[in-house]
Design an enzyme around this catalytic site. Structure first.
Site, PDB file in Angstrom:
ATOM      1  N   TYR A   2       0.835  -1.091   0.160  1.00 63.21           N
ATOM      2  CA  TYR A   2      -0.008   0.049   0.113  1.00 63.21           C
ATOM      3  C   TYR A   2       0.934   1.241   0.044  1.00 63.21           C
ATOM      4  O   TYR A   2       1.980   1.337   0.679  1.00 63.21           O
ATOM      5  CB  TYR A   2      -0.951  -0.083   1.449  1.00 63.21           C
ATOM      6  CG  TYR A   2      -1.841   1.110   1.545  1.00 63.21           C
ATOM      7  CD1 TYR A   2      -2.963   1.315   0.345  1.00 63.21           C
ATOM      8  CD2 TYR A   2      -1.767   2.131   2.221  1.00 63.21           C
ATOM      9  CE1 TYR A   2      -3.759   2.189   0.397  1.00 63.21           C
ATOM     10  CE2 TYR A   2      -2.628   3.182   2.374  1.00 63.21           C
ATOM     11  CZ  TYR A   2      -3.668   3.316   1.319  1.00 63.21           C
ATOM     12  OH  TYR A   2      -4.594   4.495   1.385  1.00 63.21           O
ATOM     13  N   GLY A   3       0.324   2.301  -0.552  1.00 62.08           N
ATOM     14  CA  GLY A   3       1.066   3.565  -0.676  1.00 62.08           C
ATOM     15  C   GLY A   3       0.273   4.586   0.114  1.00 62.08           C
ATOM     16  O   GLY A   3      -0.785   4.900  -0.206  1.00 62.08           O
ATOM     17  N   ALA A   4       0.762   5.396   0.915  1.00 59.55           N
ATOM     18  CA  ALA A   4       0.272   6.389   1.960  1.00 59.55           C
ATOM     19  C   ALA A   4       0.510   7.948   1.463  1.00 59.55           C
ATOM     20  O   ALA A   4      -0.085   8.738   1.859  1.00 59.55           O
ATOM     21  CB  ALA A   4       0.403   6.165   3.319  1.00 59.55           C
TER      22      ALA A   4
ATOM     23  N   LYS B 206       0.555   9.959  -1.194  1.00 59.46           N
ATOM     24  CA  LYS B 206      -0.571  10.736  -1.809  1.00 59.46           C
ATOM     25  C   LYS B 206      -1.842  10.831  -1.047  1.00 59.46           C
ATOM     26  O   LYS B 206      -2.286  12.156  -0.906  1.00 59.46           O
ATOM     27  CB  LYS B 206      -1.058   9.910  -3.409  1.00 59.46           C
ATOM     28  CG  LYS B 206       0.168  10.005  -3.964  1.00 59.46           C
ATOM     29  CD  LYS B 206      -0.116   9.188  -5.410  1.00 59.46           C
ATOM     30  CE  LYS B 206       1.071   9.168  -6.355  1.00 59.46           C
ATOM     31  NZ  LYS B 206       0.686   8.637  -7.716  1.00 59.46           N
TER      32      LYS B 206
ATOM     33  N   ILE C 139      -1.686   9.164 -15.503  1.00 59.52           N
ATOM     34  CA  ILE C 139      -0.743  10.277 -16.129  1.00 59.52           C
ATOM     35  C   ILE C 139       0.219   9.292 -16.855  1.00 59.52           C
ATOM     36  O   ILE C 139       0.887   8.621 -16.350  1.00 59.52           O
ATOM     37  CB  ILE C 139       0.031  11.352 -15.033  1.00 59.52           C
ATOM     38  CG1 ILE C 139      -1.165  12.005 -14.421  1.00 59.52           C
ATOM     39  CG2 ILE C 139       0.786  12.173 -15.965  1.00 59.52           C
ATOM     40  CD1 ILE C 139      -2.289  12.772 -15.412  1.00 59.52           C
TER      41      ILE C 139
END
Length: 647
Positions: A92-94, A96, A125
């Site tokens: 998981y990426g937090a 952003k 993008i």
């Protein structure tokens, strides 16, 4: 298991909850302690079903008054700690979401003093990172495009346009400004809240959008279809602000908020992965494409000839215009830009399509760049192998390698190559290329080339080789099917009957090699133009006919020139009237072009349609607008008609 830095508090909570709960002293701001915690969890229980992150640090000091040490402590625990726990449980990426929440807080706090804040939520993008994922087939860019209403990802230019629009002063607005920008380009929703009003001014977007005035207990939905949906319940009291939702994280702004301490609950209605198993960090992306070539999936490309119709066009302007068309093609969402190769006259000014690929690799990031074609009999194949590898490295694995045997005696004479031997030379040189692309050390003992054991110092990024496309007739089609390559076809300026004949030839070639028609990708080179302006259409037709006249003269070895360079444009018996060309080709209004292309796709079933954009002395600004029109209207409409629109 209850983990807290305060072991006594964790033990007390475990006892109060009852049951077989375990207390553990863990500082989530220390990565090693978090890693050890999850290792113990998996060792003890074998799996993890639920992870609850608690944001447990609050300084109760206004954000603009917090000191760096206080901010660092809050972020370490509330954001970095939560991220580390989530990372150990599931990829998981937090960062952003953290940026989004930071902007929300600034909007709430700074709005009353007249400072505007904004969150850009761009969705997909076309970045180098996305390009790498697509190249590795870890994401399906076509599937992503189908979920975007305009059918394509966003680019740098459109993002810059949106940011520039925010820089313009808005004197009637003294509060925070919140915008949602979809990945399709600057089709954003902008909501502004006047300082003396709690109502929202909304300009409707081009996609489905819902807006809520926040009320106690209001529930909103956001999320990217295909990645799961999120529901958030946020008790916010009388904010008088705005909420914008779209294809990405939501963003809101409050001029004079009174915010209750919220409890944000995020639910993901999808099966949780087993923590014992390795989880790909891109597992949320769509699967690589697996559908057959007859699944009505059509890519669009631009074919750039770099022609010069007269001395009023300087060579440097022709080349720079061609490069600009490639850049705008990427911004418009085209999948590939193809570059021709010709020599010694004004029919085309690109002597080396690989040099064009190498240059355009530096001014683009996602569009694939192709040679259409490298004329193999005019090269030494061992040198060409190094140049192919070098170009693919510079393009970061975006090279599409088109090859052909050539047809213009004018060129062959000046390279001292017998054009009558071109098919045989082409065949042997392609054999050499395939050896060099697939073997670390290769050698060749043929009729035209004798090559001792040789290594190529700059192999291609794409392994074992870039996609290979072949130009030519039935013999090339058969070899493409036999060896797993792709091929180009064209009906020149002819209509549906010629396309039907082409389809028959393709079927015959596949059958002769005991292959399915879908075993090779097919690119159709086509003259297309959409406009309601008769003068524009006639100019495009005139330049298309100019190119055809020169091509026929060179092919039939009857070219003429007054000065040894600029070829004379001579009418031929094969000339078609503008009316006949319009009837045969996808040319006319936008709707006419869309309908005609759908007919042609149904007959030929190509995998790609490459439209000719650089012809003669057609006006550059007009052509750039045409390329953008295809990205904005024509390509999305065709994708929708083929059943790939996101609903």
């Amino acid at each position: 298991m209850i983990a807290d830095k305060d072991s006594a508090a964790a033990t007390l909570l475990a006892a109060l909850l009852g049951g077989k709960n375990i207390a553990k002293s863990v500082d989530v701001a220390i990565e090693s302690e978090v890693v050890a915690l999850f290792e113990e969890l998996r060792g003890r229980f074998g799996r993890l079903d639920i992870l609850v992150n608690g944001a447990s640090v609050d300084t109760f000091v206004a954000g603009i008054e917090q000191m760096p040490a206080e901010i660092e402590h809050v972020l370490h625990v509330n954001l970095t700690g939560a991220f580390t726990c989530a990372r150990e449980a599931i990829a998981y990426g937090a960062s952003k979401p953290g940026m989004d929440m930071l902007t929300r807080c600034m909007a709430a706090e700074l709005g009353p003093v007249g400072i505007r804040t904004a969150t850009v939520v761009p969705g997909y993008i076309r970045t180098p990172a996305i390009s790498e994922l697509a190249k590795a087939r870890r994401i399906d860019t076509k599937a992503i495009g189908r979920r975007i209403p305009l059918g394509r990802m966003g680019g740098r230019k459109t993002l810059q346009m949106l940011l520039f629009s925010w820089l313009r002063p808005t004197p009637h607005t003294s509060t925070a400004r919140s915008s949602m920008w979809t990945a399709a380009g600057p089709r954003s929703v902008t909501q502004e809240t006047p300082a003396n009003s709690s109502t929202n001014a909304l300009r409707r977007p081009l996609f489905e959008h819902r807006t809520f005035a926040r009320r106690p207990g209001a529930v909103h939905e956001s999320g990217d279809p295909g990645l799961g949906r999120a529901r958030s319940a946020a008790p916010i009291e009388d904010v008088g602000g705005a909420t914008s939702l779209g294809m990405g994280t939501s963003s809101w702004a409050c001029p004079q908020p009174r915010i209750a301490k919220p409890l944000i609950v995020t639910l993901c209605p999808c099966q949780a992965p087993d923590p014992r198993q390795s989880v790909s960090r891109t597992s949320a992306f769509p699967n690589p494409p697996t559908s057959s070539k007859q699944g009505n999936t059509v890519e669009f490309a631009t074919f750039i000839l770099a022609a010069q119709r007269g001395y009023h066009q300087s060579p440097d302007i022709v080349i720079r215009n061609s490069i600009e068309q490639a850049v705008v093609s990427e911004q418009a969402g085209f999948g590939t830009a193809w570059f021709a190769e010709h020599h010694f006259n004004n029919y085309s000014l690109i002597p080396s399509p690989l040099m064009m690929v190498a240059h355009c690799a530096g001014v683009t990031s996602t569009i694939r760049l192709g040679t259409a074609v490298c004329v193999l009999p005019l090269y030494k194949p061992q040198r060409l192998l190094s140049e192919i590898g070098f170009a693919d490295i510079l393009a970061n694995g975006r090279l599409e390698l088109g090859v052909g045997s050539g047809y213009q005696q004018f060129e062959f004479e000046r390279f001292a190559v017998n054009i009558d031997e071109a098919p045989a030379i082409f065949s042997e040189h392609l054999d050499v290329l395939l050896k060099g692309l697939n073997q670390n050390i290769f050698e060749h003992d043929g009729h035209y080339e004798k090559i001792p054991p040789t290594a190529i110092s700059v192999p291609t990024v794409q392994r074992p080789a870039p996609p290979i496309w072949m130009a030519g007739g039935p013999a090339r089609m058969k070899r493409a099917y036999r060896e797993g390559h792709n091929f180009f076809v064209t009906a020149f300026h002819d209509g549906l009957e010629s396309l039907s004949t082409l389809r028959g030839a393709i079927k015959d070639a596949a059958a002769s090699e005991d292959r399915n028609v879908t075993d090779a990708r097919i690119s159709l080179l086509r003259c297309c133009y959409a406009s309601d302006d008769e003068e524009e259409i006639n100019s495009y037709l005139d330049n298309a006919r100019f190119q055809r006249r020169l091509s026929e003269a060179l092919h039939q070895r009857r070219q003429q020139s007054h000065d040894g360079y600029l070829l004379r444009e001579m009418p031929t018996q094969q000339d078609l009237s503008f009316e006949a060309m319009r009837n045969n080709l996808p040319i006319g209004s936008v709707n006419r072009v869309i309908d005609r292309l759908l007919e042609e796709i149904d007959i030929l079933k190509p995998d790609q349609i490459a439209i000719q954009t650089q012809l003669g002395d057609f006006d550059q600004k007009t052509m750039l607008r045409q390329i953008e029109l295809w990205g904005d209207k024509i390509i999305p409409a065709i994708n929708k008609a083929l059943g790939h629109a996101w609903v």
